[in-house]
Write a protein that holds these residues in place. Structure first.
Motif, short mmCIF file in Angstrom:
data_model
loop_
_atom_site.label_atom_id
_atom_site.label_comp_id
_atom_site.label_asym_id
_atom_site.label_seq_id
_atom_site.Cartn_x
_atom_site.Cartn_y
_atom_site.Cartn_z
N PRO A 31 -23.17 -54.94 -16.12
CA PRO A 31 -23.09 -53.83 -15.18
C PRO A 31 -21.77 -53.07 -15.27
O PRO A 31 -20.72 -53.65 -15.55
CB PRO A 31 -23.24 -54.52 -13.81
N LEU A 32 -21.86 -51.78 -15.02
CA LEU A 32 -20.69 -50.91 -15.08
C LEU A 32 -20.24 -50.51 -13.68
O LEU A 32 -21.06 -50.38 -12.78
CB LEU A 32 -21.01 -49.63 -15.86
N GLU A 33 -18.95 -50.32 -13.53
CA GLU A 33 -18.42 -49.71 -12.32
C GLU A 33 -18.32 -48.22 -12.65
O GLU A 33 -17.51 -47.81 -13.47
CB GLU A 33 -17.05 -50.30 -11.99
N GLY A 34 -19.17 -47.43 -12.04
CA GLY A 34 -19.24 -46.01 -12.41
C GLY A 34 -20.06 -45.85 -13.68
O GLY A 34 -21.09 -46.49 -13.85
N GLU A 35 -19.57 -45.03 -14.58
CA GLU A 35 -20.29 -44.81 -15.84
C GLU A 35 -19.32 -44.90 -17.01
O GLU A 35 -18.12 -44.72 -16.85
CB GLU A 35 -20.99 -43.45 -15.83
N ALA A 36 -19.85 -45.22 -18.16
CA ALA A 36 -19.06 -45.27 -19.38
C ALA A 36 -19.24 -43.95 -20.12
O ALA A 36 -20.35 -43.44 -20.22
CB ALA A 36 -19.50 -46.43 -20.26
N THR A 37 -18.17 -43.40 -20.64
CA THR A 37 -18.24 -42.15 -21.39
C THR A 37 -18.14 -42.47 -22.88
O THR A 37 -17.50 -43.44 -23.28
CB THR A 37 -17.11 -41.18 -21.00
N TRP A 38 -18.78 -41.66 -23.68
CA TRP A 38 -18.74 -41.83 -25.12
C TRP A 38 -18.64 -40.49 -25.82
O TRP A 38 -19.02 -39.46 -25.25
CB TRP A 38 -19.96 -42.61 -25.63
N LYS A 39 -18.11 -40.53 -27.03
CA LYS A 39 -18.11 -39.35 -27.90
C LYS A 39 -18.17 -39.83 -29.33
O LYS A 39 -17.60 -40.87 -29.68
CB LYS A 39 -16.92 -38.44 -27.64
N VAL A 40 -18.90 -39.09 -30.15
CA VAL A 40 -19.07 -39.45 -31.56
C VAL A 40 -18.99 -38.20 -32.43
O VAL A 40 -19.18 -37.08 -31.96
CB VAL A 40 -20.43 -40.15 -31.83
N ALA A 41 -18.71 -38.46 -33.69
CA ALA A 41 -18.76 -37.43 -34.71
C ALA A 41 -19.44 -38.04 -35.93
O ALA A 41 -19.19 -39.18 -36.28
CB ALA A 41 -17.36 -36.95 -35.08
N GLY A 54 -16.70 -42.98 -33.54
CA GLY A 54 -16.74 -42.66 -32.12
C GLY A 54 -16.01 -43.65 -31.27
O GLY A 54 -15.38 -44.59 -31.76
N GLU A 55 -16.10 -43.42 -29.98
CA GLU A 55 -15.49 -44.30 -29.01
C GLU A 55 -16.31 -44.31 -27.74
O GLU A 55 -17.05 -43.37 -27.44
CB GLU A 55 -14.05 -43.91 -28.73
N VAL A 56 -16.19 -45.41 -27.03
CA VAL A 56 -16.87 -45.58 -25.75
C VAL A 56 -15.87 -46.23 -24.80
O VAL A 56 -15.12 -47.12 -25.18
CB VAL A 56 -18.18 -46.40 -25.88
N GLU A 57 -15.85 -45.72 -23.55
CA GLU A 57 -14.87 -46.18 -22.58
C GLU A 57 -15.51 -46.28 -21.21
O GLU A 57 -16.25 -45.40 -20.78
CB GLU A 57 -13.70 -45.19 -22.55
N GLY A 58 -15.24 -47.40 -20.53
CA GLY A 58 -15.76 -47.59 -19.19
C GLY A 58 -15.20 -48.86 -18.58
O GLY A 58 -14.37 -49.55 -19.17
N VAL A 59 -15.68 -49.17 -17.37
CA VAL A 59 -15.24 -50.36 -16.65
C VAL A 59 -16.45 -51.24 -16.41
O VAL A 59 -17.40 -50.83 -15.73
CB VAL A 59 -14.55 -49.99 -15.32
N VAL A 60 -16.43 -52.44 -16.99
CA VAL A 60 -17.54 -53.38 -16.83
C VAL A 60 -17.17 -54.36 -15.72
O VAL A 60 -16.00 -54.68 -15.52
CB VAL A 60 -17.84 -54.11 -18.16
N LEU A 61 -18.17 -54.79 -14.96
CA LEU A 61 -17.95 -55.79 -13.92
C LEU A 61 -18.29 -57.17 -14.49
O LEU A 61 -19.45 -57.49 -14.73
CB LEU A 61 -18.83 -55.49 -12.70
N PRO A 65 -13.60 -55.83 -12.00
CA PRO A 65 -13.58 -54.64 -12.86
C PRO A 65 -12.67 -54.87 -14.07
O PRO A 65 -11.52 -55.27 -13.93
CB PRO A 65 -13.01 -53.54 -11.96
N THR A 66 -13.23 -54.64 -15.26
CA THR A 66 -12.49 -54.86 -16.51
C THR A 66 -12.62 -53.61 -17.38
O THR A 66 -13.71 -53.30 -17.85
CB THR A 66 -13.07 -56.09 -17.25
N PRO A 67 -11.52 -52.88 -17.57
CA PRO A 67 -11.59 -51.67 -18.40
C PRO A 67 -11.79 -52.00 -19.87
O PRO A 67 -11.17 -52.92 -20.40
CB PRO A 67 -10.24 -50.98 -18.17
N ILE A 68 -12.66 -51.24 -20.52
CA ILE A 68 -12.97 -51.42 -21.93
C ILE A 68 -12.84 -50.06 -22.63
O ILE A 68 -13.33 -49.06 -22.13
CB ILE A 68 -14.42 -51.94 -22.13
N HIS A 69 -12.17 -50.06 -23.76
CA HIS A 69 -12.06 -48.85 -24.59
C HIS A 69 -12.29 -49.31 -26.03
O HIS A 69 -11.45 -50.02 -26.59
CB HIS A 69 -10.70 -48.20 -24.42
#
Length: 178
Positions: free
Chosen positions: A39-49, A62-69, A80-84
């Motif tokens: 589960p995420l706290e909020g939403e995870a954002t991503w971007k790719v090329a 690309g990269e993906v960043e969010g906070v997982v519970l 809450p654990t931030p992931i990048h």
């Protein structure tokens, strides 16, 4: 660049003309791996090329960043654990292939795809989940759960003392004078 919920990128123009295609978006609620849910706290954002590198080969980065519970390893409290996470993969276009297939040949790894719409969710999920720590603590001095009654020792003092397990504890009765 517009963020969207659908974790895919259309590569039709890239397949015809070359160059680079970019996309960004969000993952809501959770990442899933089989039956496991993260589960995420909020939403995870991503971007790719995705860039053409020659022939039928493309480079996905690309990269993906969010906070997982994650559960605290001592008291099980959602923490809450931030992931990048960053990721890069070689892609090969094989017309007519209906799904993305991983190939490992000698020292080369790549993903083969055959549809212009490339589903990015497996790539995002793998990068995100791989970057998660094995365990977390809700706080450095977390006291955990009482092994007798199960109370959260961070919130209440249940009065139970933890049993001390020492490998030489059984010897104390053998030599009372020490």
């Amino acid at each position: 660049m517009e963020h969207r919920e659908v974790a895919s990128i259309n590569l039709a123009r890239l397949l015809r003309e070359g160059g680079t295609a970019r996309a960004a978006g969000v993952v809501r609620e959770a990442f899933r791996v089989g039956e496991e849910r993260f589960p995420l706290e909020g939403e995870a954002t991503w971007k790719v090329a995705v860039s053409a590198v020659g022939g039928d080969e493309y480079w996905l980065s690309g990269e993906v960043e969010g906070v997982v519970l994650m559960e605290c390893r001592r008291c099980l409290k959602p923490t809450p654990t931030p992931i990048h996470a960053h990721f890069q993969h070689l892609l090969r276009y094989q017309q007519g292939l209906s799904e993305v297939v991983f190939h490992e040949e000698a020292e080369e790894e790549y993903y083969a795809f055959g549809e212009p719409d490339l589903n990015l969710l497996p790539f995002l999920t793998e990068a995100f989940v791989t970057e998660m720590p094995y365990t977390v603590l809700c706080q450095e001095g977390c006291k955990g759960l009482c092994p007798v009654c199960g109370a959260d020792r961070n919130l209440v003092d249940c009065g139970h003392e933890p049993e001390v397990h020492h490998p030489f504890l059984g010897l104390k009765d053998l030599l009372p004078e020490l």
